[in-house]
Design a protein around this motif. Structure first.
Motif, PDB file in Angstrom:
ATOM      1  N   TYR A 160      39.854  34.231  39.462  1.00  0.00           N
ATOM      2  CA  TYR A 160      40.113  33.951  38.050  1.00  0.00           C
ATOM      3  C   TYR A 160      40.516  35.241  37.344  1.00  0.00           C
ATOM      4  O   TYR A 160      40.023  36.316  37.680  1.00  0.00           O
ATOM      5  CB  TYR A 160      38.860  33.391  37.364  1.00  0.00           C
ATOM      6  CG  TYR A 160      38.413  32.064  37.891  1.00  0.00           C
ATOM      7  CD1 TYR A 160      38.924  30.881  37.374  1.00  0.00           C
ATOM      8  CD2 TYR A 160      37.478  31.986  38.917  1.00  0.00           C
ATOM      9  CE1 TYR A 160      38.503  29.660  37.858  1.00  0.00           C
ATOM     10  CE2 TYR A 160      37.057  30.762  39.410  1.00  0.00           C
ATOM     11  CZ  TYR A 160      37.569  29.599  38.877  1.00  0.00           C
ATOM     12  OH  TYR A 160      37.162  28.391  39.353  1.00  0.00           O
ATOM     13  N   PHE A 161      41.355  35.112  36.316  1.00  0.00           N
ATOM     14  CA  PHE A 161      41.762  36.255  35.498  1.00  0.00           C
ATOM     15  C   PHE A 161      41.397  35.984  34.047  1.00  0.00           C
ATOM     16  O   PHE A 161      41.566  34.865  33.555  1.00  0.00           O
ATOM     17  CB  PHE A 161      43.263  36.509  35.614  1.00  0.00           C
ATOM     18  CG  PHE A 161      43.698  36.765  37.033  1.00  0.00           C
ATOM     19  CD1 PHE A 161      43.267  37.900  37.704  1.00  0.00           C
ATOM     20  CD2 PHE A 161      44.528  35.882  37.699  1.00  0.00           C
ATOM     21  CE1 PHE A 161      43.657  38.153  39.010  1.00  0.00           C
ATOM     22  CE2 PHE A 161      44.923  36.113  38.998  1.00  0.00           C
ATOM     23  CZ  PHE A 161      44.485  37.257  39.663  1.00  0.00           C
ATOM     24  N   LYS A 207      47.610  38.465  39.434  1.00  0.00           N
ATOM     25  CA  LYS A 207      47.430  38.688  38.006  1.00  0.00           C
ATOM     26  C   LYS A 207      48.780  38.875  37.322  1.00  0.00           C
ATOM     27  O   LYS A 207      48.992  38.473  36.186  1.00  0.00           O
ATOM     28  CB  LYS A 207      46.563  39.923  37.792  1.00  0.00           C
ATOM     29  CG  LYS A 207      46.178  40.197  36.387  1.00  0.00           C
ATOM     30  CD  LYS A 207      45.308  41.436  36.351  1.00  0.00           C
ATOM     31  CE  LYS A 207      44.224  41.273  35.355  1.00  0.00           C
ATOM     32  NZ  LYS A 207      43.274  42.377  35.414  1.00  0.00           N
ATOM     33  N   ASN A 208      49.688  39.505  38.022  1.00  0.00           N
ATOM     34  CA  ASN A 208      51.058  39.733  37.548  1.00  0.00           C
ATOM     35  C   ASN A 208      51.947  39.882  38.775  1.00  0.00           C
ATOM     36  O   ASN A 208      51.491  39.610  39.890  1.00  0.00           O
ATOM     37  CB  ASN A 208      51.118  40.966  36.625  1.00  0.00           C
ATOM     38  CG  ASN A 208      50.530  42.204  37.271  1.00  0.00           C
ATOM     39  OD1 ASN A 208      50.855  42.549  38.401  1.00  0.00           O
ATOM     40  ND2 ASN A 208      49.645  42.887  36.552  1.00  0.00           N
ATOM     41  N   SER A 240      42.086  41.595  30.875  1.00  0.00           N
ATOM     42  CA  SER A 240      42.236  42.702  31.825  1.00  0.00           C
ATOM     43  C   SER A 240      41.329  42.561  33.048  1.00  0.00           C
ATOM     44  O   SER A 240      41.435  43.346  33.985  1.00  0.00           O
ATOM     45  CB  SER A 240      41.941  44.035  31.128  1.00  0.00           C
ATOM     46  OG  SER A 240      40.585  44.093  30.748  1.00  0.00           O
ATOM     47  N   SER A 282      39.564  40.783  36.479  1.00  0.00           N
ATOM     48  CA  SER A 282      39.845  39.946  37.645  1.00  0.00           C
ATOM     49  C   SER A 282      38.514  39.605  38.293  1.00  0.00           C
ATOM     50  O   SER A 282      37.751  40.499  38.643  1.00  0.00           O
ATOM     51  CB  SER A 282      40.728  40.699  38.641  1.00  0.00           C
ATOM     52  OG  SER A 282      41.918  41.122  38.035  1.00  0.00           O
ATOM     53  N   GLU A 300      50.029  42.951  41.033  1.00  0.00           N
ATOM     54  CA  GLU A 300      48.602  42.977  41.373  1.00  0.00           C
ATOM     55  C   GLU A 300      48.103  41.607  41.820  1.00  0.00           C
ATOM     56  O   GLU A 300      48.111  40.654  41.052  1.00  0.00           O
ATOM     57  CB  GLU A 300      47.794  43.451  40.165  1.00  0.00           C
ATOM     58  CG  GLU A 300      46.323  43.593  40.448  1.00  0.00           C
ATOM     59  CD  GLU A 300      45.530  44.028  39.229  1.00  0.00           C
ATOM     60  OE1 GLU A 300      44.292  44.085  39.356  1.00  0.00           O
ATOM     61  OE2 GLU A 300      46.115  44.296  38.158  1.00  0.00           O
ATOM     62  N   ASN A 318      45.734  34.846  44.715  1.00  0.00           N
ATOM     63  CA  ASN A 318      46.237  34.707  43.357  1.00  0.00           C
ATOM     64  C   ASN A 318      46.694  36.072  42.870  1.00  0.00           C
ATOM     65  O   ASN A 318      46.170  37.097  43.295  1.00  0.00           O
ATOM     66  CB  ASN A 318      45.157  34.149  42.436  1.00  0.00           C
ATOM     67  CG  ASN A 318      45.719  33.461  41.219  1.00  0.00           C
ATOM     68  OD1 ASN A 318      46.864  33.684  40.833  1.00  0.00           O
ATOM     69  ND2 ASN A 318      44.914  32.623  40.600  1.00  0.00           N
TER      70      ASN A 318
END
Length: 185
Positions: free
Chosen positions: A83-84, A44-45, A87, A89, A48, A42
């Motif tokens: 999961y996020f 985050k953006n 800020s 992770s 990342e 997965n």
């Protein structure tokens, strides 16, 4: 399977970690050879991303999946879903422990019967799951916390009159506002 965009995606599994840059027409190994199971991927953006593995091992990318750095958490447990939350992770271990992917350290413990989570922010989270009390049918569970699992409330759903097998939770964004959530079975 996780896609960053319409062209770049990743697939993971038992000793499997592959990447496509052409929308799935062709796939190549992310790391050669892959000696462990990759349990989840997965991002985050756009830059990342994380991939979890067994025995506390995980991988981190800061360049959109072009390269991956091997990391070791402070557990030997298998790391599962990513999961996020703002800020932060996280990854959930095979047990009921969550690990911070920045530090590799345990951050909190969740109820044993919770297996899927929706983080509203770093402190607020909804967890869903099921447990057995009497008989063969599972009771559906919804957990709510406002303090990162220091305390939580639990709603049990009777399988014979309300619901059972609560398995999915999601956040609605189109036409319903960002603060609506739902679960399903």
């Amino acid at each position: 399977m996780f896609f960053l965009n319409s062209n770049t995606g990743f697939i993971s599994g038992e000793k499997l970690f592959r990447k496509t840059i052409d929308g799935g027409k062709t796939w190549s190994e992310v790391m050669d050879p892959v000696s462990e199971n990759i349990n989840d991927v997965n991002f985050k953006n756009a830059l990342e991303g994380y991939a979890t593995s067994d025995n506390g091992k995980y991988f981190r990318s800061t360049d959109g999946g072009k390269s991956w750095q091997s990391m070791q958490s402070n557990t030997s447990d298998h790391l599962k879903k990513i999961y996020f939350a703002e800020s932060k992770s996280y990854t959930k271990c095979r047990t009921n422990v969550f690990i911070d992917l920045e530090t590799g350290n345990k951050v909190f413990t969740v109820p044993d019967s919770a297996f899927n989570f929706l983080f509203l922010n770093e402190s607020r989270c909804i967890g869903i799951g099921q447990h057995y009390e009497v008989g063969f049918l599972p009771y559906g569970d919804i957990f709510l916390t406002n303090d990162a699992w220091t305390t939580f409330s639990q709603k049990k759903y009777n399988p014979q009159s309300e619901a059972m097998n609560v398995t999915a939770i999601g956040r609605s964004k189109e036409g319903r506002g960002d603060n609506n959530w739902m679960w399903g079975n």
